[in-house]
Design an enzyme around this catalytic site. Structure first.
Site, short mmCIF file in Angstrom:
data_model
loop_
_atom_site.label_atom_id
_atom_site.label_comp_id
_atom_site.label_asym_id
_atom_site.label_seq_id
_atom_site.Cartn_x
_atom_site.Cartn_y
_atom_site.Cartn_z
CD GLU A 1 -2.99 1.04 2.27
OE1 GLU A 1 -3.90 1.88 2.28
OE2 GLU A 1 -2.94 0.09 3.07
CE LYS B 1 -9.74 -0.61 5.82
NZ LYS B 1 -8.34 -1.05 5.85
#
Length: 430
Positions: free
Chosen positions: A230, A246
């Protein structure tokens, strides 16, 4: 500067360079793992500092420190507890790692991997003995120690499974009562008296779980071995980019099953709602430092495969205000909303209430700042932290809790995210 064709380097060069760098009290390595990623991954960069004891330890100290002229990249980290300097928050949970809240260093020597070459640089103020040719010779002469995989690591949860499940249900009550919409609940696993070679374990982790924002970091007696997928925040010119993750699903064991898992994640309303809430949070964060009307979402609900999981990734982009420096940008956006929940401040208050240990560098960030003002920071997840002086090893994992969450499924998601970490520690289950 010394440029060496990759074709002339031994296959062990990266491992030798990391072992060489790990002998310095401060070093940082950023690894893109050769992966394709929307709008690019980390640059492959290795930097060391002969002395970084006077580096900044807070955001307040970071701005004047960054005003010092340099031709070298600056490398550093922000722990999750930097939130306490940004907002009226505090952390009182225990930690066995003792990272400073924040630290950066000017590189004394650094290596940049290009498409066909490795470039070696040395800062003008480095010692006379440190030249690009000398660095190259030191790396080539660095022996690769014989290291066996860790075994017998007795991990202990700071958040036992029954307590974690109870906390998920309590968070759902908070959501029902309007306290938050979503909360990222994390748990830590630790072991003591562990002896391992940090470089060897990082290389094993990178092989087991290649990711676009991986990194190896040493700060005195603390080591970070990071396999993060990420990006937190990047600046290129005036363009800001944040890419929250997410939505997680395991990979399938056959192509047909893998595609079914991908489609199930794509159409999972709970996962899409989680992602959208964090995208909105990131949009709002960036809007505080962006030129009016410039915040955009070029990709929503993108699905990307990693070694063990599918991830749902969105990209949020903006044009920075001309007067906004890196400290302004960090104050507006840190920590990454994917690691807190929404609304962010109340979520962080509840995180302190429910979690059992200090997050420290987990859900913080490591990154580099270039002399032209560009920078790139990741989100520290899927990472091992280690202190060889105490033998303390730790990792944390978490999941986003919504009202629709199934507590047992959230716990299993945590273990899925920990799969590569458990494997490199020789543990088949927590």
């Amino acid at each position: 500067m010394l440029s060496i064709p990759l074709s002339e380097l031994p296959v062990s060069f990266r491992a030798q360079a990391l072992h060489w760098a790990a002998e310095f009290t401060y070093c940082a390595y950023f690894e893109p793992s050769g992966l394709s990623y929307p709008q690019g991954a980390f640059r492959q960069l290795l930097a060391v500092a002969t002395d970084a004891s006077a580096g900044p330890a807070s955001l307040a100290e970071l701005r004047p420190w960054l005003q010092q002229p340099t031709t070298a990249p600056r490398c550093g980290f922000l722990t999750y507890e930097v939130k306490d300097e940004i907002e009226a928050l505090s952390s009182s949970h225990p930690t066995g790692l003792a990272w400073p809240m924040l630290h950066f260093f000017h590189a004394s020597a650094w290596l940049c991997w290009q498409a066909n070459t490795v470039e070696i640089y040395v800062a003008p103020d480095a010692t006379d003995a440190l030249t690009p040719a000398a660095v190259f010779q030191q790396i080539i002469a660095t022996p690769l120690p014989f290291a066996t995989p860790p075994t017998g690591v007795a991990l202990q949860p700071r958040f036992p499974r029954p307590d974690y499940l109870a906390a998920v249900r309590a968070v759902q009550e908070d959501i029902l009562n309007g306290e938050v919409y979503e909360l990222n609940l994390c748990q830590e696993f630790t072991a003591e008296g562990v002896h391992l070679d940090p470089v060897d374990v990082f290389l094993r982790l990178n092989a087991a779980s290649p990711t676009p924002f991986a990194g190896f970091y040493r700060h005195q007696q603390q080591f970070l071995l990071c396999a993060s997928p990420e990006r937190f925040l990047r600046r290129e010119g005036s363009t800001l980019l944040s890419q929250p993750i997410k939505g997680t699903s395991r990979r399938g064991t056959t192509p047909a099953e893998d595609d079914a898992q991908r489609l199930a994640l794509l159409h999972n309303e709970k996962e899409r709602a989680e992602n959208l809430m964090i995208v909105d949070l990131v949009r709002n964060d960036l809007a505080r430092v962006a030129q009016p009307g410039s915040v955009q979402v070029p990709q929503l609900f993108g699905l990307y495969p990693f070694q063990h999981v599918w991830q749902m990734i969105s990209s949020v982009q903006a044009q920075a205000q001309p007067t906004a420096d890196v400290v302004d940008l960090l104050r507006a956006t840190f920590p990454m909303g994917s690691m807190t929940g929404a609304p962010k401040i109340r979520a962080m208050q509840l995180i302190e209430h429910y979690e059992h240990s200090r997050r420290g560098l987990y859900s913080g960030s490591i990154g580099y700042l270039l002399p032209n003002g560009d920078f790139d920071f990741n989100v520290v997840i899927r990472s091992l932290q280690y202190r060889p002086d105490t033998g303390h090893v730790s990792f944390q994992v978490g999941s986003a809790i919504t009202y629709d969450s199934v507590p047992e499924h959230e716990y299993e998601e945590c273990l899925l995210k920990a799969r590569a970490l458990l494997a490199v520690l020789g543990v088949t289950r927590e």
